[in-house]
Scaffold this active site. Structure first.
Site, PDB file in Angstrom:
ATOM      1  N   GLN A 129       7.486   2.798  -5.953  1.00 52.76           N
ATOM      2  CA  GLN A 129       8.524   3.614  -5.298  1.00 52.76           C
ATOM      3  C   GLN A 129       9.800   3.630  -6.140  1.00 52.76           C
ATOM      4  O   GLN A 129      10.460   4.664  -6.280  1.00 52.76           O
ATOM      5  CB  GLN A 129       8.865   3.054  -3.906  1.00 52.76           C
ATOM      6  CG  GLN A 129       7.693   2.903  -2.955  1.00 52.76           C
ATOM      7  CD  GLN A 129       6.963   4.198  -2.673  1.00 52.76           C
ATOM      8  OE1 GLN A 129       7.571   5.262  -2.626  1.00 52.76           O
ATOM      9  NE2 GLN A 129       5.648   4.112  -2.531  1.00 52.76           N
ATOM     10  N   TYR A 186       0.822  -1.225   0.000  1.00 58.89           N
ATOM     11  CA  TYR A 186       0.000   0.000   0.000  1.00 58.89           C
ATOM     12  C   TYR A 186       0.852   1.269   0.000  1.00 58.89           C
ATOM     13  O   TYR A 186       2.063   1.191   0.110  1.00 58.89           O
ATOM     14  CB  TYR A 186      -1.059  -0.025   1.097  1.00 58.89           C
ATOM     15  CG  TYR A 186      -0.660  -0.093   2.560  1.00 58.89           C
ATOM     16  CD1 TYR A 186       0.625   0.078   3.021  1.00 58.89           C
ATOM     17  CD2 TYR A 186      -1.667  -0.334   3.513  1.00 58.89           C
ATOM     18  CE1 TYR A 186       0.920   0.025   4.371  1.00 58.89           C
ATOM     19  CE2 TYR A 186      -1.371  -0.390   4.870  1.00 58.89           C
ATOM     20  CZ  TYR A 186      -0.076  -0.205   5.290  1.00 58.89           C
ATOM     21  OH  TYR A 186       0.215  -0.253   6.621  1.00 58.89           O
ATOM     22  N   GLU A 187       0.201   2.384  -0.169  1.00 58.52           N
ATOM     23  CA  GLU A 187       0.921   3.673  -0.343  1.00 58.52           C
ATOM     24  C   GLU A 187       1.928   3.593  -1.479  1.00 58.52           C
ATOM     25  O   GLU A 187       3.006   4.182  -1.407  1.00 58.52           O
ATOM     26  CB  GLU A 187       1.661   4.071   0.943  1.00 58.52           C
ATOM     27  CG  GLU A 187       0.889   4.882   1.937  1.00 58.52           C
ATOM     28  CD  GLU A 187       0.177   6.092   1.355  1.00 58.52           C
ATOM     29  OE1 GLU A 187      -1.039   6.144   1.535  1.00 58.52           O
ATOM     30  OE2 GLU A 187       0.803   6.966   0.722  1.00 58.52           O
ATOM     31  N   GLY A 188       1.582   2.855  -2.548  1.00 63.01           N
ATOM     32  CA  GLY A 188       2.511   2.656  -3.668  1.00 63.01           C
ATOM     33  C   GLY A 188       3.392   1.456  -3.419  1.00 63.01           C
ATOM     34  O   GLY A 188       4.177   1.450  -2.471  1.00 63.01           O
TER      35      GLY A 188
END
Lengths: 605, 605
Positions: free
Chosen positions: B450, B443-445
């Site tokens: 990244q 999650y969050e990329g």
């Protein structure tokens, strides 16, 4: 959960084109019946069982798990029926002697079977898998009378078996075990104690369960030299093989585990259970270790099972899920976005899984030929032959078990990663593969135990480096043979360097170990992983050489398969093998980096 | 589950000795109150809450999970009471402006707090954590009227918030999103659509939930340029802030996840829900990304949380469990066997966890100072200041998020490994840590996102390599400064080489990318991991330099802490940093290794 499709093309490639199993089987006393047609038919049938019967029960088995009620364990829905199909198909005795009702096929075919069964449903495969361990032990150490009673129903799959080693306070260090066996005066013993982590220790799949139990005689010396081996059946068979009285062994609890939830992991309480000693008194541990190499290869297979299954799931998803555009431009301009398989980094993950599954499979199939000879040594009662091949196999075992299960876990995690957030959701089954795979680096000797077995025992003590010298000589010869082939030169050059480095590192570690015994433990993990990466590189280059030959011949109707082998070999050399550099560097660092910090200095308030 | 003990000594070392936070806070407009005494008291209080209230709910929360009944979500037993303590302690508004009822402390203190709360109970920390994202977005983009209504109860923790981005068919590729927002004619909008994976989307901890929702206006252009941002409260507040009517947003399902089971991950159906646009029309994605760097650092922290917790559990077990003897001879001759912490390979695992937790913490504390400046830029409405510091921070964000979460997962798995088979059993809590940690790379990329953000956006496009040049200049200066210190020479030499190599590799990738755009994606993972290993090496050397100075001064009463820092730095350089070699080698391999294989050639029947 991805629906499993057995990779038969790859299996046939390894069996027939890379390792020439037809010739290997032709020279085995028990290989006559394993002609290519028969083997082909066995593969097809086994694939059918795995794909159609076992794979559909994988996700539901995880969800439902096993239930313990009044000492009885209920396996998940469908398991009993599936097991009946497995047993009635004669799969349990595939590689066991015909005199006990088996099919007498070579051991290696059993390993090929194990991969398919295990990939489809690892939890299911634990039940017949543990039985095999029990059967192997009985086959070598039981008296003819005991064999006559136990072997036929076990071979048939009507009974199953277990291996009862671990106790609450000890697993690796079996010298600490406390379970007692007291003579009853009638040739049998009363076995009492608690065993934990007993896979298939209790279940509803078979009418009887035969426990092979490590315990101490009353006068036994302490430590590992005072352990004997006992047969303790759940239900005591009468002399005619019919079922008699219920024995004093009870499943008191099921473990709550991270994964392999459909496999019953039992706490077994033995309370004056009647048992019979097999093998010599106080030599139980040695007996238990006879088939250790085979058992560990059985666990090494788990690495490729989970890499393969996770790969199949991730590949299907990567072709279907659309997100963003490939950096080099739209690949599916008429779609809202490109399938994620067009992103190079997603391919890196898929190819990692593929390289691990197929590279690992090649390693297993190679070792399986050694296992054939070793097993035949046992069956034929030829101790020298057994010893010779067991030693050969012994070098590969810790590498296969340690390295392949670590990489299998990595591959399973990559499968989750390809799914993104969806990989974390149970319904897709990808996270289950990672949870199931997680046990593989722990049981049958942790990775640390394998690493120490490899470097300390197999390489330094038992062979003084000879095991490495022999295998790197094989690599070096391959390099020389392939140096002039333009398609192979790249691999030949790299392999030649690693073969030389592997030897040098081994020598350096031997010298250091003379003065600093902790250095063996300090270097062992890196040595194991390094050995694994270099060994897998050889087996990828070997596959590439065959593929390149087939393409070169122009005789292949379907060159795509061989081209994919070349591409995957290239990937392995470019993206996975370079990790060996880090391990090479770390293994020669001083042991005091690890040993110096005082225990009380690991944390501070 | 290991009982969490906050590593306050290490936190103080980083705050006061390594990064001179007192001086840093003294120069911040909102740092006056963050004097060392106050900061010390905050750390102590936060540790107490984490250790005594949140940690005991970690295992039970996993076991019980969240329940959905008639659209209402029940969090596990104890969560509501714990949340009330959290809110009433003023923790939610620690780093938010006093005008909304916050304590006005710098952002960095909030991150220190997040680590303690998150290590004690990551699932719990998701509820206030998501709220912070919502608060940050409102703080920058909402009208004064909306701020007046929403910010005080959110800051107080009486309400909570969410971020609603993901839809079933898209997560990373938000350009595909379909949720619609139609003007109602009264300045508000009717929001309709389905959002998935919404953490804290529905729960029983607060009286209201404020959703920040990405949706499309009727006339919006397609893709990412047609997305706007809306406030959609669960219960519509009246003008005076009191609760009004229930809005048209319903939790239709909870996801069944591998881990973080006590965190409610919701499917939210918006059906003509009333919402208010914030920020500019069609610029919602940019607005959502304002605090992306901060949010991603919040997730990077998860890496160190799980490394730390798993380390604490594994360390305790390694001191207690006895198995075999150390290779260099008995260490506890009066015991049945040596504690496993005496085995060098077990120490390797423990030190891996420790080096990741403490090295990662240093990276976070460094970046947190940049985040302080960036946040102040926003609060002060100083766009230039915000942009300057956000760009600085932007280089660290993908490395911290990508690298630390990958290593956090590894550390969590090492913790299981130290426990052997017992690590696989739920009761010990070690397997839960690995399951909880598994989400962090997704999650969050994802890590892949990244990696592409780092190499493609931050390094190649935005700064043409300048970001790497600037940071490696810092490393190079450190190397020069420390080359004459005998304790530091080893590190200085190694770092100088890596600094030069990092630059060269970056330059080489820039040149390749001009001709071959796929090469960016192909190299990105290795570049990210390489950057992480080298960056962490710098922060370990920095800690070692301070520790060496303190020991050299002779002024320290307790040199053990500093000696442990030196030993761990040494371990990092010997056993973890060498992995960078493999990544360096792989990142410059041709992209066609990844792109060449035709999609239909990944498997063959």
């Amino acid at each position: 959960m991805p629906a499993y499709k057995a990779p038969l093309r790859d299996m046939r490639f390894l069996l027939n084109e890379v390792f020439d199993y037809p010739a290997h089987y032709a020279q085995l006393p028990n290989g006559k019946d394993a002609d290519p047609d028969t083997v082909g038919a066995i593969l097809e049938e086994c694939a059918k069982l795995a794909e159609e019967v076992l794979s559909p029960l994988n996700l539901s088995g995880d969800e439902e798990g096993c239930k313990l009620e009044n000492g009885e364990v209920r396996t998940p829905k469908g398991f009993k029926e599936a097991y009946e199909q497995y047993a009635s198909g004669g799969w349990q005795g595939l590689s066991h002697p015909t005199e006990f009702g088996g099919q007498g096929m070579p051991m290696s075919l059993g390993l090929v079977k194990s991969e398919m069964i295990g990939t489809a449903n690892w939890s299911f495969s634990m039940y017949p898998g543990l039985s095999l361990g029990c059967m192997n032990t009985l086959m070598q150490y039981a008296t003819p009378e005991h064999k006559a009673i136990y072997m036929p129903p076990l071979t048939e799959g009507r009974w199953s078996g277990t291996m009862c080693l671990t106790e609450p306070h000890c697993g690796t260090d079996l010298g600490q075990l406390k379970t007692k066996a007291e003579p009853r005066g009638d040739g049998s013993y009363s076995v009492s104690g608690t065993k934990i982590f007993i896979s298939a220790g209790e279940h509803d799949l078979t009418e009887n369960i035969v426990h092979i139990v490590l315990a101490r005689l009353p006068d036994a010396p302490p430590g590992t030299r005072g352990i004997s081996l006992f047969i303790v059946p759940k239900i005591i068979p009468n002399a005619d093989g019919s079922l008699g009285a219920r024995n004093g062994v009870v499943c008191s609890a099921l473990e709550h585990k991270m994964g392999i939830k459909a496999s019953a992991t039992c706490v077994l309480n033995f309370e004056n259970a009647q048992g019979w000693m097999i093998g010599e008194a106080n030599k139980g541990l040695e007996a238990m270790f006879t088939f250790m190499n085979t058992a560990r290869i059985g666990t090494a297979i788990q690495g490729i099972c989970h890499a393969e299954l996770s790969f199949q799931g991730a590949l299907a998803y990567a072709k279907e899920r659309r997100s963003m555009r490939a950096l080099s431009g739209k690949k599916e301009p008429d779609k809202v976005a490109d399938a994620i398989i067009y992103h190079a980094d997603v391919r890196r993950m898929l190819l990692t899984q593929k390289a691990i599954a197929e590279g690992g499979r090649a390693m297993i199939y190679y070792a399986a030929q050694l296992a054939d000879h070793m097993t035949n040594g046992i069956v034929e009662g030829d101790q020298k032959k057994y010893k010779y091949w067991d030693d050969k196999l012994g070098f590969f075992t810790p590498i296969l078990k340690g390295f392949l299960t670590e990489l299998g876990l990595e591959a399973a995690n990559q499968g989750i990663q390809v799914f993104g957030g969806h990989g974390y959701i149970k319904e897709h089954g990808m996270e289950q593969i990672a949870r199931d795979a997680r046990i593989a680096t722990l049981y049958e000797g942790t990775t640390g135990v394998q690493a120490l077995d490899l470097l300390g025992r197999k390489v330094l003590i038992m062979t003084r480096g000879k095991a490495v010298r022999e295998f790197t000589a094989v690599i070096a010869k391959f390099s020389v043979d392939n140096m002039r082939n333009p398609r192979m030169r790249r691999y030949a050059t790299v392999l030649a360097k690693y073969a030389a480095e592997w030897n040098l590192l081994t020598m350096r570690l031997m010298l250091t170990a003379r003065k600093d015994r902790d250095s063996v433990s300090a270097a062992s993990h890196h040595f194991l992983m390094y050995s694994g990466y270099v060994m897998m590189a050889y087996f990828w280059a070997l596959q590439a050489a065959i593929a390149s030959e087939k393409i070169g011949n122009g005789g292949s109707e379907k060159p795509e398969f061989y081209k994919a082998k070349l591409a995957t070999a290239r990937f392995y050399f470019d993206h996975l093998l370079p990790r060996a550099k880090g391990h090479a560097s770390s293994m020669v660092k001083p042991s005091k980096t690890l040993t110096k910090l005082p225990i009380e200095s690991f944390v501070f308030d």
